[in-house]
Design an enzyme around this catalytic site. Structure first.
Site, PDB file in Angstrom:
ATOM      1  N   ASP A  92     -13.134  33.647 -54.580  1.00  0.00           N
ATOM      2  CA  ASP A  92     -12.389  32.719 -55.419  1.00  0.00           C
ATOM      3  C   ASP A  92     -12.353  31.374 -54.674  1.00  0.00           C
ATOM      4  O   ASP A  92     -12.845  31.245 -53.542  1.00  0.00           O
ATOM      5  CB  ASP A  92     -10.983  33.245 -55.748  1.00  0.00           C
ATOM      6  CG  ASP A  92     -10.442  32.590 -57.025  1.00  0.00           C
ATOM      7  OD1 ASP A  92     -10.979  31.546 -57.435  1.00  0.00           O
ATOM      8  OD2 ASP A  92      -9.475  33.105 -57.599  1.00  0.00           O
TER       9      ASP A  92
HETATM   10  C1  BGC Z   1      -9.022  30.725 -59.988  1.00  0.00           C
HETATM   11  C2  BGC Z   1     -10.183  31.423 -60.637  1.00  0.00           C
HETATM   12  C3  BGC Z   1     -11.176  30.424 -61.169  1.00  0.00           C
HETATM   13  C4  BGC Z   1     -11.596  29.508 -60.038  1.00  0.00           C
HETATM   14  C5  BGC Z   1     -12.645  28.486 -60.426  1.00  0.00           C
HETATM   15  C6  BGC Z   1      -9.465  29.661 -59.008  1.00  0.00           C
HETATM   16  O1  BGC Z   1      -8.395  28.896 -58.547  1.00  0.00           O
HETATM   17  O2  BGC Z   1      -8.214  31.686 -59.343  1.00  0.00           O
HETATM   18  O3  BGC Z   1      -9.740  32.271 -61.653  1.00  0.00           O
HETATM   19  O4  BGC Z   1     -12.260  31.078 -61.740  1.00  0.00           O
HETATM   20  O5  BGC Z   1     -10.454  28.824 -59.549  1.00  0.00           O
HETATM   21  O6  BGC Z   1     -12.145  27.545 -61.279  1.00  0.00           O
END
Ligand code: BGC
Length: 707
Positions: free
Chosen positions: A262
């Site tokens: 993530d």
């Molecule tokens: C979130 C994810 C997301 C990623 C990219 C993160 O902060 O937890 O769910 O896909 O950002 O935007």
């Protein structure tokens, strides 16, 4: 494309580049001049940027093509970039938020939503979406419940499965198809105290029996990617958790696709206390089987050194790069690096009128009618209405994670209903004015359209207090003091406490229904559509009950109705049960369940048991009923829940008609997971239950016996 051959031609630096995912602006700005600030801190320079493997977030086809063009001119081997983004419940045509979508109890709708999202997003050159989010949730304080399919493992499996099918179809190379990246692996939904990014701690039994189901659904549907979670599990950050990424994902589930961290989560394992620095983090990541690093640069800066020092075998790097290149090949990017990106197609397909029509049709299915005293709903056309609350005039119905969606293209509730009713007064707040009170008194109905703003749920938007706003409660009480016919519409991304407004006549959960929300709500208010949604998350009475969910274990001292024994599991101040249970939802029709029939009362492992029940529509209106099958396993190697959803059917039953609804029970419906995540069963007694929600069921006993 011969991927192995390509891999052999790549330098270590080029290989490591494939593991890096960065934002598009880095390719656009002039890095020679602008290597400063955080770009420099990340250790990025022009060479590294133009070796990166993928991009996070892109505005439109024009930007995508500009980036890809510029990149391909500079990349020695001409390996194209892969573009990923969060397309969660629609691209520009916005559909109901996932929590609302799950309340439709129609996984086929999730497939439709994903299909249209893919068609629109692909025109902007997006190749992979970070969806579905398959995190099981039991805590409405957590802001991200809005992105989830609720508290049940079976529903999570089904919705995740169908979303992936919708995005990917049978071939992601085809026009209008994109790859799906299921997230957040694993158990992110169990953040302690419902506080986002917080620690998770759970047994293997809980992990495998409940929390894993959604991710597995996505993988069974062929999801090409999986994203790790921000939390720890067994004390190890999910981003570098070998048990999750190797033992479960690769060995048990045979997943062949790409893993991704993530946002910045590989670097953040330092904060978790799992690593001294980025150097160590890089080693832990590659060793655990983490392929792509999103937005941090541990691999970029340190992986080469680890390989030179023989801390890790280069085969781990090669395996990761192979998987990434293989995905690019599957997307057809080596032959068509822009894939479906096209400004002409954007103009033609984004917010296409048929997509907006589908957004309306899907929204119709997602509302949950919680209360309807005196059958106040549906409303009588042409009557006098006072319209109060933030959502009387707001068009902010897209909800979180709809960054391409435009709320200003949506219409407000007032705009949606003012031709059907005589709206005598409309206001966000209730003015203390006799003139206003008079209008309220004279109205046939008072609609209070209340809830939370977009930014009150979603990522990083957790709350300890999930009550309705005091100002909304006060407004409703004031309205009630002048007129009993108050209808409350709830716009929000999480279940909220409703204890203070239970004396209104009707409560309709509308969540955030997307681009066509208020038109869909209008159709339900008028009875053009009969509400058919059912809750997929229990609505608590008090925050102190959380986690409150239907499929809990029994205790050794369960509460027994009408018993005076006080040494049982209960609260002194509130019942154990939620205000509204999982599976609950009313209709304008009413249904009666007959006797539950089983084709056999004993079952051998290979038997198929047919069960059936007559469901009668006792009203003069046609409508959907969601007939739900639950099973309880009475004695097993581990304690099993009081009931678990195993199947359901959403059936259309005409006025006064009786329909026979049948299910088949095979051994898989009687199984559970052991600590290794394998399917097991125990002989003995099971209770088979069928009903309208998780509380109101008819039951019969089934015995599983030796062959
Ligand atoms: C979130 C994810 C997301 C990623 C990219 C993160 O902060 O937890 O769910 O896909 O950002 O935007």
């Amino acid at each position: 494309m011969d991927i192995k051959h390509l891999l052999n031609q790549m330098t270590i630096e080029e290989k490591i580049g494939q593991l890096l995912q960065i934002a598009p602006f880095l390719f656009i700005q002039d890095l020679d001049v602008e290597v400063y600030g955080f770009v420099k801190d990340l250790g990025l320079n022009e060479k590294r940027v133009f070796n990166a493997g993928s991009v996070l977030g892109i505005k439109n086809a024009k930007e995508m093509m500009e980036v890809q063009n510029k990149y391909l001119k500079k990349h020695r081997l001409g390996i194209p970039l892969m573009f990923m983004a969060d397309i969660i419940h629609g691209y520009e045509t916005i559909f109901p938020v996932p929590l609302a979508l799950s309340c439709s109890w129609q996984p086929s709708l999730a497939e439709k939503v994903a299909r249209i999202s893919a068609i629109e997003a692909s025109t902007a050159g997006i190749h992979v979406t970070f969806s579905p989010m398959a995190d099981l949730v039991r805590d409405p304080r957590w802001g991200r419940v809005v992105e989830s399919f609720g508290e049940d493992p079976y529903l999570n499996y089904m919705f995740a499965y169908h979303m992936v099918k919708g995005y990917q179809g049978d071939d992601i190379k085809k026009e209008g198809h994109i790859g799906a990246c299921v997230k957040h692996f694993a158990a992110y939904g169990a953040a302690e105290g419902g506080r986002d990014y917080n620690t998770v701690d759970m047994s293997r039994s809980t992990l495998h029996n409940y929390y894993m189901s959604g991710y597995k659904g996505a993988i069974d549907a062929g999801a090409k990617m999986i994203m790790t979670a921000f939390n720890v599990l067994d004390g190890v950050p999910a981003t570098v958790n070998k048990y999750l990424l190797r033992d479960v994902l690769r060995d048990l589930w045979k997943f062949q696709g790409v893993t991704i961290s993530d946002y910045d989560s590989l670097h953040q394992i330092i904060e978790h206390g799992a690593s001294e620095n980025d150097f160590e983090a890089a080693l832990l990541g590659i060793d655990a089987g983490l392929d792509i690093e999103m937005a941090s640069t541990c691999y970029t800066n340190y992986l080469e050194k680890h390989i030179a020092q023989h801390n890790i075998d280069i085969k781990y790097l090669d395996e990761a790069v192979y998987r990434i290149l293989h995905l690019k090949e599957k997307l057809g990017l080596f032959d068509h690096p822009f894939k479906d990106a096209s400004e002409a197609k954007e103009n033609e397909l984004v917010r296409h009128e048929t997509h907006l029509e589908d957004a309306l049709n899907v929204a119709h299915e997602c509302m949950v009618l919680l209360k309807n005293e005196d059958q106040i709903l549906p409303m009588i056309k042409g009557s006098n209405v006072v319209l109060l609350g933030r959502y009387a005039t707001s068009n902010e119905t897209n909800g979180p994670w709809s960054w391409h969606g435009k709320n200003d293209l949506n219409i407000s509730l007032y705009d949606a209903i003012n031709k059907d009713f005589n709206v005598t007064y409309v206001s966000e707040t209730l003015d203390q004015d006799d003139h206003v009170f008079k209008k309220i008194k004279e109205a046939d109905y008072v609609i209070c359209a209340i809830g939370e703003k977009t930014k009150e749920s979603g990522e990083a938007h957790s709350k300890a207090d999930i009550n309705l706003k005091q100002s909304d409660i006060d407004m409703i009480h004031q309205a009630l003091s002048h007129n009993p016919n108050v209808i409350t519409l709830l716009y929000h991304g999480r279940p909220q406490l409703l204890e203070d407004i239970l004396n209104v006549k009707a409560i309709l959960e509308t969540w955030f229904l997307g681009s066509r929300a208020n038109e869909a709500i209008r159709d339900v208010l008028l009875g053009i559509k009969n509400p058919s949604g059912r809750l997929t998350m229990s609505i608590p009475r008090k925050v102190g009950q959380i986690p409150v969910y239907y499929n809990h274990l029994n205790t050794g001292r369960p509460k027994v109705e009408n018993s005076h024994n006080e040494y049982v599991s209960y609260y002194l101040d509130v019942p154990n049960e939620p205000r509204y249970p999982f599976g609950y939802g009313l209709s304008y029709a009413s249904f009666e369940y007959g006797t539950l029939k089983l084709s056999q009362e004993t079952m051998r492992i290979h038997d198929k048991i047919e069960i059936s029940i007559d469901v009668k529509n006792t009203s003069g209106r046609d409508g959907y009923e969601v007939v739900q099958l639950y099973i309880k396993d009475h004695a097993a190697a581990i304690s099993r829940p009081v009931k678990e959803l195993k199947d359901f059917k959403k059936v259309w039953i005409k006025a006064h008609e009786t329909k026979k609804v049948s299910f088949t029970i095979t051994i898989d419906k009687l199984m559970y997971k052991n600590d290794l995540g394998q399917d097991v069963y125990d002989l003995g007694t099971f209770t088979i239950m069928v009903g309208r929600d998780s509380l109101h069921v008819k039951h019969q006993t089934l015995r599983l016996v030796k062959e």
